[in-house]
Scaffold this motif. Structure first.
Motif, PDB file in Angstrom:
ATOM      1  N   HIS A  65       0.866  -1.178   0.000  1.00  0.00           N
ATOM      2  CA  HIS A  65       0.000   0.000   0.000  1.00  0.00           C
ATOM      3  C   HIS A  65       0.905   1.231   0.000  1.00  0.00           C
ATOM      4  O   HIS A  65       1.858   1.312   0.786  1.00  0.00           O
ATOM      5  N   GLU A  66       0.592   2.188  -0.839  1.00  0.00           N
ATOM      6  CA  GLU A  66       1.509   3.296  -1.086  1.00  0.00           C
ATOM      7  C   GLU A  66       1.182   4.549  -0.274  1.00  0.00           C
ATOM      8  O   GLU A  66       1.745   5.616  -0.525  1.00  0.00           O
ATOM      9  N   GLY A  67       0.302   4.429   0.688  1.00  0.00           N
ATOM     10  CA  GLY A  67      -0.044   5.569   1.527  1.00  0.00           C
ATOM     11  C   GLY A  67      -0.726   5.072   2.789  1.00  0.00           C
ATOM     12  O   GLY A  67      -0.553   3.913   3.186  1.00  0.00           O
ATOM     13  N   ILE A  68      -1.503   5.916   3.431  1.00  0.00           N
ATOM     14  CA  ILE A  68      -2.247   5.510   4.626  1.00  0.00           C
ATOM     15  C   ILE A  68      -3.402   4.614   4.197  1.00  0.00           C
ATOM     16  O   ILE A  68      -4.199   4.970   3.323  1.00  0.00           O
ATOM     17  N   ASN A  92      -5.334   6.013  12.459  1.00  0.00           N
ATOM     18  CA  ASN A  92      -4.018   5.924  11.837  1.00  0.00           C
ATOM     19  C   ASN A  92      -3.960   6.970  10.724  1.00  0.00           C
ATOM     20  O   ASN A  92      -4.626   6.852   9.703  1.00  0.00           O
ATOM     21  N   GLY A  93      -3.192   7.996  10.947  1.00  0.00           N
ATOM     22  CA  GLY A  93      -3.128   9.124  10.019  1.00  0.00           C
ATOM     23  C   GLY A  93      -3.765  10.380  10.565  1.00  0.00           C
ATOM     24  O   GLY A  93      -3.600  11.462   9.997  1.00  0.00           O
ATOM     25  N   VAL A  97      -2.535  12.129  16.251  1.00  0.00           N
ATOM     26  CA  VAL A  97      -1.776  10.906  16.525  1.00  0.00           C
ATOM     27  C   VAL A  97      -0.371  11.026  15.941  1.00  0.00           C
ATOM     28  O   VAL A  97       0.615  10.664  16.580  1.00  0.00           O
ATOM     29  N   ILE A  98      -0.286  11.547  14.725  1.00  0.00           N
ATOM     30  CA  ILE A  98       1.025  11.733  14.091  1.00  0.00           C
ATOM     31  C   ILE A  98       1.870  12.728  14.891  1.00  0.00           C
ATOM     32  O   ILE A  98       3.079  12.514  15.104  1.00  0.00           O
ATOM     33  N   ALA A 319       1.616   7.145  20.042  1.00  0.00           N
ATOM     34  CA  ALA A 319       0.511   7.103  19.088  1.00  0.00           C
ATOM     35  C   ALA A 319      -0.679   6.356  19.669  1.00  0.00           C
ATOM     36  O   ALA A 319      -1.836   6.790  19.536  1.00  0.00           O
ATOM     37  N   SER A 320      -0.421   5.242  20.329  1.00  0.00           N
ATOM     38  CA  SER A 320      -1.511   4.466  20.923  1.00  0.00           C
ATOM     39  C   SER A 320      -2.165   5.207  22.076  1.00  0.00           C
ATOM     40  O   SER A 320      -3.387   5.170  22.241  1.00  0.00           O
TER      41      SER A 320
END
Length: 437
Positions: A65-68, A92-93, A97-98, A319-320
């Motif tokens: 996969h090339e992205g989120i 995620n994204g 979070v980032i 992040a979690s």
């Protein structure tokens, strides 16, 4: 299912004959290669690869996969609707979070660089564990660097040869491996059948020193849930511990995503051991155990998968932790997820698709009944802009081969309707125009 996706008995025989001829033409492998080819399952894997090639099927696994990977993703430089990821709440994204992960990297670097017991402990580890314990209202928690390793090391370390583990037949591989490692007597009961679990416990409990019941809060293969109150009562009646694997339950099950205990109105403290992963709703990587303070302290000082493993990367812990905070602050994400899954399930049933026992909370299988058929259907859907993974033999019996749809809070109504219409049209019995309205 339409005949185009399966193989007739004659076609299967012809395929096996062709593959057999190819093997004869290849001749025996030399030396070490021959030895590696004798590893368990290696010949079966080779046969499956060759059969797929002969049928013109691409390998559906390990596609980059090339992205989120959210409700949509990029595969082969093309955007497709995505049902192959555990990004249930779209966290995620998420920029927050980032930002939390980046701040942790700025402060601590990329790696913990050591086992937490010696030099790998970071403040964010303790903060995450405290937040997980608070989530369940229990005394303490411990975070491991791998979700799979959490079950393997905890079950393998907690139980021993004089003990008994009674588990659901559909339990995750990590639980099965941990139970095997422990040396305890292992008994599987029919999936989600608490009566069968009680019969097994009643028959075997007296001869065991300690007993443990292991179930999941939300089964990843079928998308169904257990009757938690029954299992709580069962554990108390037979003096057993109850362990619940909430890998796919946290953020998914219950009105606000608290988990299976919220779904049933059961006090979380009535479950002795909560296990979960950080790689799904919480958009990190790793696993956790939550429960009694004595248990957690013992694991922190003796569980091999914790003591002898590098500590979780600080960025993943951060992040979690941030994802858990957002889960609590924004329950509307859970409501959207559950509405999407319920819509998918309702439309699939209306189209005559076999969705098994799915509860329609985030995971909905479409049972095809043939591994070849499931692989062909997955490939056809990808060509049409829909990414969904097939689950094939030997992961499930060939008659239960399926596509497994993971829903997200970020999918929209139009994507779901178009997807079900496409699946129904591909396997027959379709009413695409009706489904898409």
């Amino acid at each position: 299912m339409s005949q185009g996706f399966g193989l007739s008995a004659t076609a299967r025989l012809a395929l096996l004959q062709r593959l057999s001829k190819r093997r004869e033409e290849k001749g025996p492998a030399p030396g070490a290669a021959r030895a590696f080819r004798e590893l368990p399952g290696q010949r079966d894997m080779e046969m499956i690869r060759e059969a797929a090639g002969a049928l013109g099927l691409e390998n559906p696994f390990f596609r980059p996969h090339e992205g989120i990977a959210g409700a949509t993703t990029r595969i082969g430089n093309r955007e497709v609707v995505n049902y192959g990821s555990y990004n249930y709440l779209g966290l995620n994204g998420d920029p927050r979070v980032i930002a939390a992960a980046k701040a942790a990297m700025d402060r601590h670097g990329v790696s913990a660089s050591a086992s937490r017991m010696v030099s790998g402990e970071r403040p964010v580890h303790g903060e995450l564990e405290a937040a997980i314990a608070a989530h369940y209202g229990v005394e303490a928690a411990i975070a491991f660097v791998s979700g799979h390793a959490t079950n393997v090391t905890v079950l393998g370390h907690l139980m021993g040869p004089r003990d008994l583990i009674v588990h659901d037949a559909a339990i995750h591989n990590s639980c099965a491996e941990g139970a095997r490692l422990s040396g305890a007597r292992r008994i599987a009961f029919a999936h989600n059948d608490w009566r069968a679990a009680e019969r097994e416990l009643a028959a075997a409990r007296r001869g065991a020193r300690r007993a443990l019941i292991v179930i999941e809060g939300h089964y990843s293969m079928d998308g169904d849930i257990p009757d938690l109150p029954r299992f709580v009562d069962l554990a108390r009646k037979h003096d057993a511990w109850l362990m619940v694997d909430e890998a796919h339950g946290l953020g998914v099950v219950g009105a606000t995503g608290q988990g299976i205990h919220e779904q049933w109105g059961v006090a979380a403290q009535d479950v002795d051991i909560w296990m979960g992963t950080l790689s799904k709703t919480l958009s990190g990587c790793g696993g956790y155990i939550a429960g009694n303070a004595d248990l957690i302290a013992w694991l922190k000082h003796s569980a091999p998968g914790f003591v002898y493993s590098v500590g979780m990367a600080p960025a993943l812990a951060a992040a979690s932790l941030e994802s858990l905070r957002i889960l609590h602050a924004e329950p509307e994400r859970v409501a959207r997820l559950q509405a999407n899954a319920a819509l998918f399930l309702r439309l699939a049933k209306a189209a005559g698709l076999d969705t098994g026992t799915s509860a329609g909370l985030a995971i909905v299988p479409v049972i095809v009944g043939s591994s070849v058929g499931a692989a062909r259907l997955s490939q056809a859907l990808l060509e049409g802009g829909i990414n969904v993974q097939p689950i094939l033999f030997p992961a499930v019996p060939d008659s239960s081969a399926r596509l497994r749809f993971f829903l997200s809070s970020e999918h929209d109504d139009a994507q779901i309707r178009a997807t079900v219409a496409a699946v129904a049209a591909a396997i027959g019995g379709a009413r695409p125009a009706e489904l898409a309205t």
